[in-house]
Design a protein around this motif. Structure first.
Motif, PDB file in Angstrom:
ATOM      1  N   ALA A  42      43.213 -34.229  41.585  1.00 44.24           N
ATOM      2  CA  ALA A  42      42.385 -33.262  40.850  1.00 44.24           C
ATOM      3  C   ALA A  42      41.422 -33.975  39.904  1.00 44.24           C
ATOM      4  O   ALA A  42      40.241 -33.596  39.798  1.00 44.24           O
ATOM      5  CB  ALA A  42      43.269 -32.285  40.084  1.00 44.24           C
ATOM      6  N   GLN A  43      41.902 -35.000  39.204  1.00 44.97           N
ATOM      7  CA  GLN A  43      41.029 -35.750  38.288  1.00 44.97           C
ATOM      8  C   GLN A  43      39.889 -36.397  39.056  1.00 44.97           C
ATOM      9  O   GLN A  43      38.729 -36.337  38.641  1.00 44.97           O
ATOM     10  CB  GLN A  43      41.844 -36.803  37.526  1.00 44.97           C
ATOM     11  N   LEU A  44      40.193 -37.021  40.189  1.00 45.82           N
ATOM     12  CA  LEU A  44      39.159 -37.702  40.964  1.00 45.82           C
ATOM     13  C   LEU A  44      38.154 -36.715  41.554  1.00 45.82           C
ATOM     14  O   LEU A  44      36.943 -36.971  41.545  1.00 45.82           O
ATOM     15  CB  LEU A  44      39.796 -38.550  42.067  1.00 45.82           C
ATOM     16  N   ARG A  45      38.639 -35.583  42.042  1.00 42.99           N
ATOM     17  CA  ARG A  45      37.724 -34.569  42.591  1.00 42.99           C
ATOM     18  C   ARG A  45      36.809 -34.020  41.487  1.00 42.99           C
ATOM     19  O   ARG A  45      35.610 -33.864  41.700  1.00 42.99           O
ATOM     20  CB  ARG A  45      38.517 -33.429  43.223  1.00 42.99           C
ATOM     21  N   ARG A  46      37.403 -33.720  40.362  1.00 39.44           N
ATOM     22  CA  ARG A  46      36.649 -33.149  39.234  1.00 39.44           C
ATOM     23  C   ARG A  46      35.614 -34.141  38.700  1.00 39.44           C
ATOM     24  O   ARG A  46      34.452 -33.800  38.507  1.00 39.44           O
ATOM     25  CB  ARG A  46      37.621 -32.750  38.123  1.00 39.44           C
ATOM     26  N   ASP A  47      36.017 -35.367  38.494  1.00 44.51           N
ATOM     27  CA  ASP A  47      35.149 -36.345  37.833  1.00 44.51           C
ATOM     28  C   ASP A  47      34.248 -37.120  38.788  1.00 44.51           C
ATOM     29  O   ASP A  47      33.213 -37.627  38.358  1.00 44.51           O
ATOM     30  CB  ASP A  47      35.984 -37.350  37.045  1.00 44.51           C
ATOM     31  N   ALA A  48      34.635 -37.245  40.062  1.00 47.70           N
ATOM     32  CA  ALA A  48      33.901 -38.143  40.941  1.00 47.70           C
ATOM     33  C   ALA A  48      33.568 -37.567  42.318  1.00 47.70           C
ATOM     34  O   ALA A  48      32.844 -38.201  43.080  1.00 47.70           O
ATOM     35  CB  ALA A  48      34.692 -39.440  41.111  1.00 47.70           C
ATOM     36  N   GLY A  49      34.145 -36.427  42.670  1.00 43.61           N
ATOM     37  CA  GLY A  49      33.862 -35.838  43.975  1.00 43.61           C
ATOM     38  C   GLY A  49      34.536 -36.535  45.138  1.00 43.61           C
ATOM     39  O   GLY A  49      34.116 -36.385  46.285  1.00 43.61           O
ATOM     40  N   VAL A  50      35.561 -37.317  44.855  1.00 39.86           N
ATOM     41  CA  VAL A  50      36.345 -37.958  45.916  1.00 39.86           C
ATOM     42  C   VAL A  50      37.803 -37.565  45.745  1.00 39.86           C
ATOM     43  O   VAL A  50      38.224 -37.148  44.665  1.00 39.86           O
ATOM     44  CB  VAL A  50      36.227 -39.507  45.905  1.00 39.86           C
ATOM     45  N   ASN A  51      38.556 -37.680  46.817  1.00 37.25           N
ATOM     46  CA  ASN A  51      39.987 -37.418  46.690  1.00 37.25           C
ATOM     47  C   ASN A  51      40.734 -38.733  46.502  1.00 37.25           C
ATOM     48  O   ASN A  51      40.146 -39.816  46.587  1.00 37.25           O
ATOM     49  CB  ASN A  51      40.513 -36.601  47.881  1.00 37.25           C
ATOM     50  N   ALA A 121      29.226 -49.667  43.315  1.00 37.91           N
ATOM     51  CA  ALA A 121      28.741 -49.091  42.054  1.00 37.91           C
ATOM     52  C   ALA A 121      29.460 -47.773  41.769  1.00 37.91           C
ATOM     53  O   ALA A 121      29.826 -47.493  40.616  1.00 37.91           O
ATOM     54  CB  ALA A 121      27.225 -48.882  42.114  1.00 37.91           C
ATOM     55  N   LYS A 122      29.680 -46.958  42.799  1.00 39.19           N
ATOM     56  CA  LYS A 122      30.391 -45.687  42.615  1.00 39.19           C
ATOM     57  C   LYS A 122      31.824 -45.952  42.170  1.00 39.19           C
ATOM     58  O   LYS A 122      32.330 -45.292  41.256  1.00 39.19           O
ATOM     59  CB  LYS A 122      30.364 -44.873  43.914  1.00 39.19           C
ATOM     60  N   LEU A 123      32.481 -46.913  42.804  1.00 31.90           N
ATOM     61  CA  LEU A 123      33.854 -47.240  42.423  1.00 31.90           C
ATOM     62  C   LEU A 123      33.912 -47.715  40.975  1.00 31.90           C
ATOM     63  O   LEU A 123      34.793 -47.293  40.213  1.00 31.90           O
ATOM     64  CB  LEU A 123      34.436 -48.298  43.357  1.00 31.90           C
ATOM     65  N   GLU A 124      32.984 -48.563  40.581  1.00 26.74           N
ATOM     66  CA  GLU A 124      32.951 -49.039  39.198  1.00 26.74           C
ATOM     67  C   GLU A 124      32.700 -47.890  38.217  1.00 26.74           C
ATOM     68  O   GLU A 124      33.186 -47.918  37.092  1.00 26.74           O
ATOM     69  CB  GLU A 124      31.878 -50.122  39.047  1.00 26.74           C
ATOM     70  N   GLU A 125      31.985 -46.874  38.664  1.00 25.03           N
ATOM     71  CA  GLU A 125      31.725 -45.698  37.830  1.00 25.03           C
ATOM     72  C   GLU A 125      32.974 -44.824  37.666  1.00 25.03           C
ATOM     73  O   GLU A 125      33.242 -44.322  36.583  1.00 25.03           O
ATOM     74  CB  GLU A 125      30.605 -44.875  38.475  1.00 25.03           C
ATOM     75  N   ILE A 126      33.736 -44.674  38.748  1.00 21.94           N
ATOM     76  CA  ILE A 126      34.879 -43.746  38.696  1.00 21.94           C
ATOM     77  C   ILE A 126      36.200 -44.401  38.310  1.00 21.94           C
ATOM     78  O   ILE A 126      37.126 -43.707  37.883  1.00 21.94           O
ATOM     79  CB  ILE A 126      35.036 -42.959  40.021  1.00 21.94           C
ATOM     80  N   ALA A 127      36.299 -45.713  38.417  1.00 21.11           N
ATOM     81  CA  ALA A 127      37.563 -46.401  38.120  1.00 21.11           C
ATOM     82  C   ALA A 127      38.051 -46.186  36.684  1.00 21.11           C
ATOM     83  O   ALA A 127      39.254 -45.991  36.477  1.00 21.11           O
ATOM     84  CB  ALA A 127      37.444 -47.891  38.431  1.00 21.11           C
ATOM     85  N   PRO A 128      37.173 -46.187  35.670  1.00 20.43           N
ATOM     86  CA  PRO A 128      37.685 -45.981  34.309  1.00 20.43           C
ATOM     87  C   PRO A 128      38.397 -44.639  34.118  1.00 20.43           C
ATOM     88  O   PRO A 128      39.449 -44.582  33.478  1.00 20.43           O
ATOM     89  CB  PRO A 128      36.424 -46.074  33.439  1.00 20.43           C
ATOM     90  N   GLY A 129      37.851 -43.570  34.679  1.00 16.54           N
ATOM     91  CA  GLY A 129      38.507 -42.260  34.563  1.00 16.54           C
ATOM     92  C   GLY A 129      39.839 -42.234  35.280  1.00 16.54           C
ATOM     93  O   GLY A 129      40.815 -41.641  34.801  1.00 16.54           O
ATOM     94  N   HIS A 130      39.891 -42.899  36.432  1.00 22.36           N
ATOM     95  CA  HIS A 130      41.142 -42.972  37.187  1.00 22.36           C
ATOM     96  C   HIS A 130      42.192 -43.765  36.406  1.00 22.36           C
ATOM     97  O   HIS A 130      43.360 -43.364  36.328  1.00 22.36           O
ATOM     98  CB  HIS A 130      40.873 -43.614  38.551  1.00 22.36           C
ATOM     99  N   ALA A 131      41.761 -44.865  35.792  1.00 25.39           N
ATOM    100  CA  ALA A 131      42.685 -45.677  34.989  1.00 25.39           C
ATOM    101  C   ALA A 131      43.195 -44.886  33.783  1.00 25.39           C
ATOM    102  O   ALA A 131      44.386 -44.950  33.453  1.00 25.39           O
ATOM    103  CB  ALA A 131      41.999 -46.966  34.528  1.00 25.39           C
TER     104      ALA A 131
END
Length: 175
Positions: A42-51, A121-131
């Protein structure tokens, strides 16, 4: 007792039933498995559009030499089937984050996935929220000893499950 009743009773006595404490711990694990992945997803979908699975694919590729892996190895690292991986790669390709490439291997053609610069670049953008979410839900609620024990237990359970899956695959002739 009839022969049927004796046989039925003997069968029930052969079952390795769980003790009360074991049932409690087993149910806690089942609850964890039922709640943690959807929360992370849910966090990844909400913040980054990936599952979560797509994130695992991106992360595995980011750690690979030249950000490239064969699809079979990538499926194993991301903990998914080749079919599920193929669907995920198709979605990630549409976003320009991954490219699928063919290569020759021992007389045959195989496919591999490459994490693009845009995907990195997308991974570097979404990794902090996932962490942050991993910390909030797991890391920060456990003591260092609990976290270490959880990691040890998770690796042992995963190894047992993968060994069982590999054996079933061999018996079915599917691998």
């Amino acid at each position: 007792m009839s022969a049927d009743t004796t046989s039925e009773t003997a069968g029930r006595n052969d079952v390795p039933w769980l003790s009360g404490d074991q049932q409690r711990d087993w149910r806690s694990l089942v609850a964890l498995l039922a709640t943690l992945p959807p929360a992370m997803d849910a966090q990844l979908r909400r913040d980054a559009g990936v599952n979560l699975f797509e994130y695992q694919v991106l992360a595995a590729l980011s750690e690979a030499p030249e950000r490239t892996l064969g699809l079979s190895e990538l499926a194993e690292l991301a903990q998914g089937s080749l079919s599920r991986l193929s669907h995920a790669i198709t979605r990630l390709e549409r976003s320009g984050w991954v490219e699928r490439r063919s290569y020759a291997d021992r007389g045959g053609r195989r496919a591999k996935a490459l994490l693009t610069d845009t995907g990195m670049a997308k991974l570097e953008e979404i990794a902090p929220g996932h962490a942050r979410e991993a910390r909030r839900l797991v890391i920060d609620v456990l003591t260092p000893g609990q976290l270490s024990a959880l990691g040890d237990a998770a690796r042992a359970i995963t190894a047992a499950a993968l060994a069982g899956a590999t054996e079933a695959c061999r018996q079915a002739g599917d691998c």
